[in-house]
Scaffold this motif. Structure first.
Motif, short mmCIF file in Angstrom:
data_model
loop_
_atom_site.label_atom_id
_atom_site.label_comp_id
_atom_site.label_asym_id
_atom_site.label_seq_id
_atom_site.Cartn_x
_atom_site.Cartn_y
_atom_site.Cartn_z
N GLU A 201 11.10 2.36 -9.78
CA GLU A 201 10.18 2.78 -8.72
C GLU A 201 10.58 4.12 -8.11
N ASP A 202 9.59 4.79 -7.55
CA ASP A 202 9.79 6.08 -6.87
C ASP A 202 9.95 5.82 -5.37
N ILE A 203 11.16 6.01 -4.88
CA ILE A 203 11.46 5.72 -3.47
C ILE A 203 11.37 7.00 -2.65
N ASP B 74 0.83 -1.21 0.00
CA ASP B 74 0.00 0.00 0.00
C ASP B 74 0.86 1.26 0.00
N TYR B 75 2.13 1.10 0.35
CA TYR B 75 3.01 2.26 0.49
C TYR B 75 4.24 2.23 -0.41
N LEU B 76 4.71 1.03 -0.75
CA LEU B 76 5.97 0.91 -1.47
C LEU B 76 5.84 0.02 -2.69
N ALA C 19 7.15 -3.04 -5.14
CA ALA C 19 7.54 -4.41 -4.78
C ALA C 19 9.04 -4.54 -4.55
N PHE C 20 9.84 -3.94 -5.43
CA PHE C 20 11.29 -4.11 -5.33
C PHE C 20 11.89 -3.26 -4.21
N THR C 21 11.30 -2.11 -3.96
CA THR C 21 11.74 -1.30 -2.82
C THR C 21 11.48 -2.03 -1.52
N PHE C 22 10.29 -2.61 -1.40
CA PHE C 22 9.94 -3.36 -0.19
C PHE C 22 10.90 -4.52 0.02
N ASN C 23 11.18 -5.27 -1.05
CA ASN C 23 12.08 -6.41 -0.92
C ASN C 23 13.51 -5.97 -0.61
N VAL D 94 11.06 8.58 1.42
CA VAL D 94 11.28 8.28 2.83
C VAL D 94 9.96 8.21 3.59
N ALA D 95 9.02 9.11 3.28
CA ALA D 95 7.73 9.13 3.98
C ALA D 95 6.99 7.81 3.80
N ASN D 96 7.05 7.25 2.61
CA ASN D 96 6.37 5.98 2.35
C ASN D 96 7.06 4.82 3.08
N ILE D 97 8.38 4.91 3.17
CA ILE D 97 9.12 3.88 3.89
C ILE D 97 8.74 3.87 5.36
N LEU D 98 8.62 5.06 5.94
CA LEU D 98 8.22 5.16 7.34
C LEU D 98 6.80 4.65 7.55
N SER D 99 5.92 4.91 6.60
CA SER D 99 4.53 4.45 6.70
C SER D 99 4.45 2.92 6.66
#
Length: 307
Positions: free
Chosen positions: A208-210, A30-32, A34-38, A212-217
Motif C-alpha cells: 500500500e501507498d502510505i 475512503d482514504y487509506l 485496509a492494512f494501513t488503517f488496521n 500522511v495527508a490521507n492519514i490526517l483525512s
C-alpha cells in the motif's frame, strides 16, 4: 450487581461499540488501504492501554494489593499476545478488505456468525454440544443464503471475505477465553493489539501507498477504531470474559450486527432489500437459537433457586 450481570452489560456495550465501528472502518477506507488503517488503529489501541496499565498497577500498590506473579509473567504475556494477535490480524484483515466490497450492515451480520461458530469450533477443544447449536447453525445458514447468495448461487466477494473472517473471529473468542484467566488482561490486550498492528504494517509497507495527508483525512475513523473499537471494546471483552463462558458472551455480542445495520442505515444511508432484511432476521434468530441451551439452563437454575 452480580459479576455475571456486570459481564453481560460490559459485553453489550462492547457489541454497540463494535457495531458502530463498521461505519468508521468503511469511511476510513475512503482514504487509506485496509492494512494501513488496521496498523494505525491497532497501534493506537495498544498505546492507549499503557497509561491504564500503569494507573492500575499504581493503584494496586497504594492499596497494598499484591500482584500475582503468574499473571504478570512477561514471557507468557508476550507468547499469548503473539498468538491472539496473529488470529486477530487475520480476522481484522479479512473484515477490513471485505468492507471495500460490501456494506457495513451486511458485514456486521456476516461477521456475527462467529456467535454460531464459537460453540461449533469449541467441539475441537472438547466443549459440549447440543441440538440448539445445530438448529441455530441451520437457521443462520439459511439467513446467510437470503442475505448474500445471488440468484445464480454465487456470493459477493466482500461477503465471502466476511464469512471466512467469521471463522477467525470465532477462533479469537476461544483463544481469549482460554488466555484471559492466565495473565494480566490489560497487558494481554496491549500485546495482542501491538502484534496485530505490526503484522498489518508489514503488509501495508509492501502493498500500500502510505501518505500522511490521507492519514490526517481519516483521523476521526482512526481515532474511533483505535480508542473505542480497539482500546476500549476489546479490553471490555477480555475483562468481561473472565466471568463469562465464551458461549454466554456470544449472546450479548450477537447484538453487534444490529448496531452495525442501524449505523449503516442512519450514518451511511445503506438500505438492504426485503430479501436481505429477511436473511438478516434469520441470521440473528439463528445466533440466539444456538445459545438456547444456555438461556434455558440459566433460567431453570434461577427458578429452582427461587422455589
Amino acid at each position: 450487581m452480580t459479576k455475571e450481570l456486570r459481564s453481560s452489560l460490559l459485553l453489550l456495550l462492547t457489541a454497540a461499540i463494535w457495531g458502530l465501528a463498521f461505519v468508521a472502518q468503511r469511511i476510513g477506507m475512503d482514504y487509506l488501504g485496509a492494512f494501513t488503517f488496521n496498523a494505525l488503529r491497532f497501534a493506537l489501541g495498544s498505546l492507549s492501554l499503557i497509561p491504564v496499565i500503569y494507573f492500575v498497577e499504581g493503584s494496586n500498590k497504594r492499596k497494598g494489593i499484591a500482584e500475582d506473579a503468574g499473571e504478570n509473567d512477561t514471557r507468557k504475556i508476550f507468547m499469548y499476545g503473539m498468538i491472539a494477535g496473529s488470529v486477530l490480524f487475520t480476522a481484522a484483515a479479512l473484515q477490513q478488505v471485505g468492507l471495500i466490497y460490501t456494506t457495513a450492515g451486511k458485514a456486521g451480520f456476516i461477521t456475527s456468525l462467529y456467535i454460531v461458530l464459537v460453540p461449533i469450533l469449541g467441539l475441537f477443544i472438547k466443549q459440549k454440544s447440543n441440538g440448539f447449536i445445530w438448529v441455530g447453525a441451520i437457521v443462520a445458514a439459511i439467513g446467510l443464503y437470503f442475505l448474500s447468495i445471488n440468484e445464480d448461487l454465487t456470493i459477493q466477494f466482500g461477503d465471502l471475505l466476511q464469512l471466512i473472517g467469521a471463522f477467525f473471529w470465532a477462533t479469537h473468542i476461544l483463544v481469549i477465553g482460554h488466555f484471559a484467566s492466565k495473565v494480566n488482561t490489560l497487558k494481554l490486550s496491549s500485546a495482542q493489539f501491538a502484534t496485530c498492528s505490526l503484522l498489518s504494517l508489514m503488509v501495508a509497507l509492501v502493498f500500500e501507498d502510505i501518505q500522511v495527508a490521507n492519514i490526517l483525512s481519516a483521523g476521526v475513523p482512526i481515532l474511533y477504531g483505535g480508542l473505542m473499537s480497539v482500546g476500549v471494546a476489546y479490553t471490555l471483552q477480555v475483562v468481561a470474559q473472565r466471568h463469562a463462558k465464551p458461549s454466554h458472551a456470544a449472546i450479548a455480542l450477537s447484538t453487534e450486527a444490529v448496531f452495525a445495520a442501524l449505523g449503516g442505515a442512519v450514518l451511511l444511508g445503506e438500505i438492504m432489500s426485503l430479501r436481505g432484511y429477511f436473511g438478516a432476521f434469520l441470521m440473528l434468530a439463528g445466533m440466539l437459537i444456538s445459545q438456547g441451551d444456555n438461556i434455558i439452563g440459566r433460567n431453570s437454575k434461577k427458578n429452582a433457586i427461587s422455589e
